[in-house]
Design a protein around this motif. Sequence first.
Motif, PDB file in Angstrom:
ATOM      1  N   ASP A 242       8.269  -3.871   4.778  1.00 24.64           N
ATOM      2  CA  ASP A 242       6.878  -3.748   5.226  1.00 24.64           C
ATOM      3  C   ASP A 242       5.937  -3.363   4.090  1.00 24.64           C
ATOM      4  OD1 ASP A 242       6.992  -3.760   8.433  1.00 24.64           O
ATOM      5  OD2 ASP A 242       8.742  -2.711   7.663  1.00 24.64           O
ATOM      6  N   ASP A 243       6.463  -2.691   3.092  1.00 25.86           N
ATOM      7  CA  ASP A 243       5.647  -2.155   2.012  1.00 25.86           C
ATOM      8  C   ASP A 243       5.520  -3.178   0.878  1.00 25.86           C
ATOM      9  OD1 ASP A 243       4.401  -0.741   0.015  1.00 25.86           O
ATOM     10  OD2 ASP A 243       5.764   0.972   0.072  1.00 25.86           O
ATOM     11  N   GLU A 244       4.370  -3.841   0.801  1.00 29.09           N
ATOM     12  CA  GLU A 244       4.169  -4.872  -0.217  1.00 29.09           C
ATOM     13  C   GLU A 244       3.762  -4.291  -1.566  1.00 29.09           C
ATOM     14  OE1 GLU A 244       1.966  -8.335   1.036  1.00 29.09           O
ATOM     15  OE2 GLU A 244       2.455  -7.964   3.142  1.00 29.09           O
ATOM     16  N   GLU A 245       3.373  -3.017  -1.588  1.00 28.33           N
ATOM     17  CA  GLU A 245       2.950  -2.403  -2.845  1.00 28.33           C
ATOM     18  C   GLU A 245       4.113  -1.798  -3.617  1.00 28.33           C
ATOM     19  OE1 GLU A 245      -0.332   0.807  -4.577  1.00 28.33           O
ATOM     20  OE2 GLU A 245      -0.057   0.578  -2.418  1.00 28.33           O
ATOM     21  N   PHE A 246       5.036  -1.155  -2.904  1.00 29.04           N
ATOM     22  CA  PHE A 246       6.145  -0.486  -3.581  1.00 29.04           C
ATOM     23  C   PHE A 246       7.525  -0.935  -3.088  1.00 29.04           C
ATOM     24  CE2 PHE A 246       2.623   2.671  -3.485  1.00 29.04           C
ATOM     25  CZ  PHE A 246       2.370   2.719  -4.856  1.00 29.04           C
ATOM     26  N   GLY A 247       7.581  -1.733  -2.026  1.00 36.90           N
ATOM     27  CA  GLY A 247       8.846  -2.097  -1.422  1.00 36.90           C
ATOM     28  C   GLY A 247       9.493  -3.332  -2.015  1.00 36.90           C
ATOM     29  N   TYR A 248      10.409  -3.908  -1.243  1.00 39.29           N
ATOM     30  CA  TYR A 248      11.230  -5.026  -1.702  1.00 39.29           C
ATOM     31  C   TYR A 248      10.426  -6.192  -2.261  1.00 39.29           C
ATOM     32  CZ  TYR A 248      14.820  -8.682  -1.593  1.00 39.29           C
ATOM     33  OH  TYR A 248      15.663  -9.692  -1.933  1.00 39.29           O
ATOM     34  N   PRO A 249       9.367  -6.660  -1.603  1.00 38.48           N
ATOM     35  CA  PRO A 249       8.633  -7.806  -2.161  1.00 38.48           C
ATOM     36  C   PRO A 249       8.125  -7.555  -3.575  1.00 38.48           C
ATOM     37  CG  PRO A 249       7.922  -7.362   0.080  1.00 38.48           C
ATOM     38  CD  PRO A 249       8.784  -6.200  -0.330  1.00 38.48           C
ATOM     39  N   ARG A 250       7.721  -6.309  -3.860  1.00 37.30           N
ATOM     40  CA  ARG A 250       7.197  -6.010  -5.190  1.00 37.30           C
ATOM     41  C   ARG A 250       8.303  -5.950  -6.234  1.00 37.30           C
ATOM     42  NH1 ARG A 250       2.834  -3.585  -7.724  1.00 37.30           N
ATOM     43  NH2 ARG A 250       1.660  -4.917  -6.293  1.00 37.30           N
ATOM     44  N   PHE A 251       9.351  -5.153  -5.963  1.00 35.51           N
ATOM     45  CA  PHE A 251      10.320  -4.953  -7.046  1.00 35.51           C
ATOM     46  C   PHE A 251      11.297  -6.110  -7.204  1.00 35.51           C
ATOM     47  CE2 PHE A 251      12.457  -2.312  -3.657  1.00 35.51           C
ATOM     48  CZ  PHE A 251      13.647  -3.027  -3.558  1.00 35.51           C
ATOM     49  N   ILE A 252      11.426  -6.960  -6.172  1.00 34.47           N
ATOM     50  CA  ILE A 252      12.303  -8.123  -6.333  1.00 34.47           C
ATOM     51  C   ILE A 252      11.567  -9.257  -7.031  1.00 34.47           C
ATOM     52  CG2 ILE A 252      11.917  -9.481  -4.215  1.00 34.47           C
ATOM     53  CD1 ILE A 252      15.324  -8.365  -5.724  1.00 34.47           C
ATOM     54  N   GLY A 253      10.235  -9.162  -7.088  1.00 32.99           N
ATOM     55  CA  GLY A 253       9.455 -10.069  -7.922  1.00 32.99           C
ATOM     56  C   GLY A 253       8.924 -11.325  -7.267  1.00 32.99           C
ATOM     57  N   THR A 254       8.891 -11.397  -5.934  1.00 34.11           N
ATOM     58  CA  THR A 254       8.384 -12.617  -5.315  1.00 34.11           C
ATOM     59  C   THR A 254       6.860 -12.683  -5.413  1.00 34.11           C
ATOM     60  OG1 THR A 254       8.356 -13.955  -3.307  1.00 34.11           O
ATOM     61  CG2 THR A 254       8.271 -11.569  -2.999  1.00 34.11           C
ATOM     62  N   ALA A 255       6.340 -13.864  -5.724  1.00 34.92           N
ATOM     63  CA  ALA A 255       4.887 -14.052  -5.806  1.00 34.92           C
ATOM     64  C   ALA A 255       4.307 -14.425  -4.447  1.00 34.92           C
ATOM     65  CB  ALA A 255       4.564 -15.149  -6.834  1.00 34.92           C
ATOM     66  N   ARG A 256       5.160 -14.813  -3.534  1.00 39.23           N
ATOM     67  CA  ARG A 256       4.711 -15.198  -2.189  1.00 39.23           C
ATOM     68  C   ARG A 256       5.468 -14.354  -1.180  1.00 39.23           C
ATOM     69  NH1 ARG A 256       6.889 -19.012   1.106  1.00 39.23           N
ATOM     70  NH2 ARG A 256       8.005 -20.058  -0.588  1.00 39.23           N
ATOM     71  N   TRP A 257       4.756 -13.799  -0.217  1.00 37.61           N
ATOM     72  CA  TRP A 257       5.399 -12.965   0.795  1.00 37.61           C
ATOM     73  C   TRP A 257       4.722 -13.228   2.133  1.00 37.61           C
ATOM     74  CZ3 TRP A 257       9.755 -11.000   1.791  1.00 37.61           C
ATOM     75  CH2 TRP A 257       9.937  -9.968   2.709  1.00 37.61           C
ATOM     76  N   SER A 258       5.486 -13.824   3.068  1.00 32.91           N
ATOM     77  CA  SER A 258       4.974 -14.157   4.400  1.00 32.91           C
ATOM     78  C   SER A 258       5.860 -13.479   5.443  1.00 32.91           C
ATOM     79  CB  SER A 258       4.979 -15.676   4.604  1.00 32.91           C
ATOM     80  OG  SER A 258       4.238 -16.337   3.602  1.00 32.91           O
ATOM     81  N   PRO A 259       5.672 -12.179   5.642  1.00 39.49           N
ATOM     82  CA  PRO A 259       6.582 -11.405   6.503  1.00 39.49           C
ATOM     83  C   PRO A 259       6.608 -11.861   7.954  1.00 39.49           C
ATOM     84  CG  PRO A 259       4.632 -10.121   5.949  1.00 39.49           C
ATOM     85  CD  PRO A 259       4.602 -11.336   5.080  1.00 39.49           C
ATOM     86  N   GLU A 260       5.535 -12.528   8.397  1.00 38.40           N
ATOM     87  CA  GLU A 260       5.539 -12.995   9.785  1.00 38.40           C
ATOM     88  C   GLU A 260       6.654 -14.010  10.038  1.00 38.40           C
ATOM     89  OE1 GLU A 260       3.091 -15.862   7.414  1.00 38.40           O
ATOM     90  OE2 GLU A 260       3.273 -13.664   7.522  1.00 38.40           O
ATOM     91  N   LEU A 261       7.097 -14.695   8.994  1.00 38.39           N
ATOM     92  CA  LEU A 261       8.181 -15.671   9.147  1.00 38.39           C
ATOM     93  C   LEU A 261       9.523 -14.995   9.417  1.00 38.39           C
ATOM     94  CD1 LEU A 261       7.301 -18.212   6.294  1.00 38.39           C
ATOM     95  CD2 LEU A 261       6.829 -18.401   8.742  1.00 38.39           C
ATOM     96  N   LEU A 262       9.605 -13.698   9.141  1.00 36.78           N
ATOM     97  CA  LEU A 262      10.857 -12.973   9.368  1.00 36.78           C
ATOM     98  C   LEU A 262      11.070 -12.624  10.831  1.00 36.78           C
ATOM     99  CD1 LEU A 262      10.844 -10.476   6.364  1.00 36.78           C
ATOM    100  CD2 LEU A 262      11.837 -12.761   6.486  1.00 36.78           C
TER     101      LEU A 262
END
Length: 477
Positions: A242-262
């Motif tokens: 859920d955390d786009e600033e410090f969580g998985y999307p940020r540190f794993i390095g993805t440039a695109r994050w569409s959490p609604e698809l999950l």
Amino acid sequence: MGKTIIERLAEFSAKADIARLPANVIEECKRDILDSIGCALAGMEHPKGRIGIEAGRRLGGTGGSATIIGTGDKSTPHGAAFANGEMINALDADSVLLPGHVSPYVLPGAFASAEVHQRSGSDLIAAVAVSHEISCRLGAAMSGYRDTKDGTAAHTSVVGYSSTVFGATASAAKLKGLAVDRLANALGIAAATAPVNSQRAWFMHTPTATIKYQMAGALTNAALSAADMGDLGHRGDLQMLDDEEFGYPRFIGTARWSPELLTTGLGEEWRFPAFQMFKPYPHCRVMHAPLDILIDLVAQHNIRVEEIEGITSYGEGWAYELPCFTNHEITELHDAQFCFAHGLAVAAHRIPPGRQWQDPSVVFDPSVMTLMHRVKLETHPTYFQSISADITSRPSRVEIRARGQTFAAEKHFPKGTPSADPQTYMTTEELVCKFRTFVDGLLPVATIDKVLDSVLHLEQVDDFGKLMRLLARQQEK
């Protein structure tokens, strides 16, 4: 406060049951299990497979309760999963699903967990469905190597298959019998310990690393460790997705994050069967449509290798200029899996697809090596528009110059792809044929028949360990 994404994934995973699965989901799980077992057996003697087996033995010893496929060895779940993951991916003939390869990362831990905990075939199917659905959804939500923008490739600096750790952890934890709260903690732990996404470096550097785009064995162990720690009571960070600033999307390095698809339609709408592709050839999926075309042209016009003056392949623009795919220095067997020109040269020699494609006598055949240097790669003119409209599309054209003329053909979907054209779908009968070809000589015919019957009727198997024991040891015919 509502549930976090991880909590919703955990709830979905724990509740999944074969009685609630659509028929096509059950079928796709069984098909992928069968195909992956065949790939593992066929990959045993490949250097990546042999090293994977030895690494698994060193990691888990040989006194455990989980089977290392094709050997007489039992190891710990970690040891067996490491070895089996490396074998499944050794020939690069395993299935393809968003974000790329999924089976070698998620199935080995599920196999080991199901065997050790004496789970039924139905239990395994439900766990595999969970692992594939979660992996597919995360692949769609994140940056991918086939992304496009404004009609051209959208190159991002970080891509890879690290996100399969969630599906791998969910399936192993489910088969271990974890309650929802502990399963959620396992997923949080998996997020914090996931391997890095190093695939872009693999694209750009030659000679290519044997670990490929992501080391299968290592990721299986990260997932099994997360499931174990969740089981033992370790707390995971449930806010990671859920955390786009410090969580998985940020540190794993993805440039695109569409959490609604999950989470949209999760548990009601199963997406992975529409994207799961199977590979007739032990070669990078990028080249499967050109291989289909070339094989058909050679057979249709009875073109002999010595008649071929040159071959031009028009295909996937994102890949046709990358060093890992255009490198012509074949020094190790695994180099041949990704050299596009080499794959076309092998196919032109009319060698039936199977593990022999990566036999040293074929890979380093002087005739193959000579023809490889007569292959030219070009981007298909409609490639980027086509995949922008349909990510499963792989428009390709092959031209063979021989006898003073040009033989050419085109196709948009390679064999093994679910599409509007029923001819591109790889039927269960065709997968059975692939299995028999890949494992011929590695198991007795009677054992092959038993394995096929067990997997195709997996929901009737009361203990998955019985199937693994069929795969435990090579025997003479």
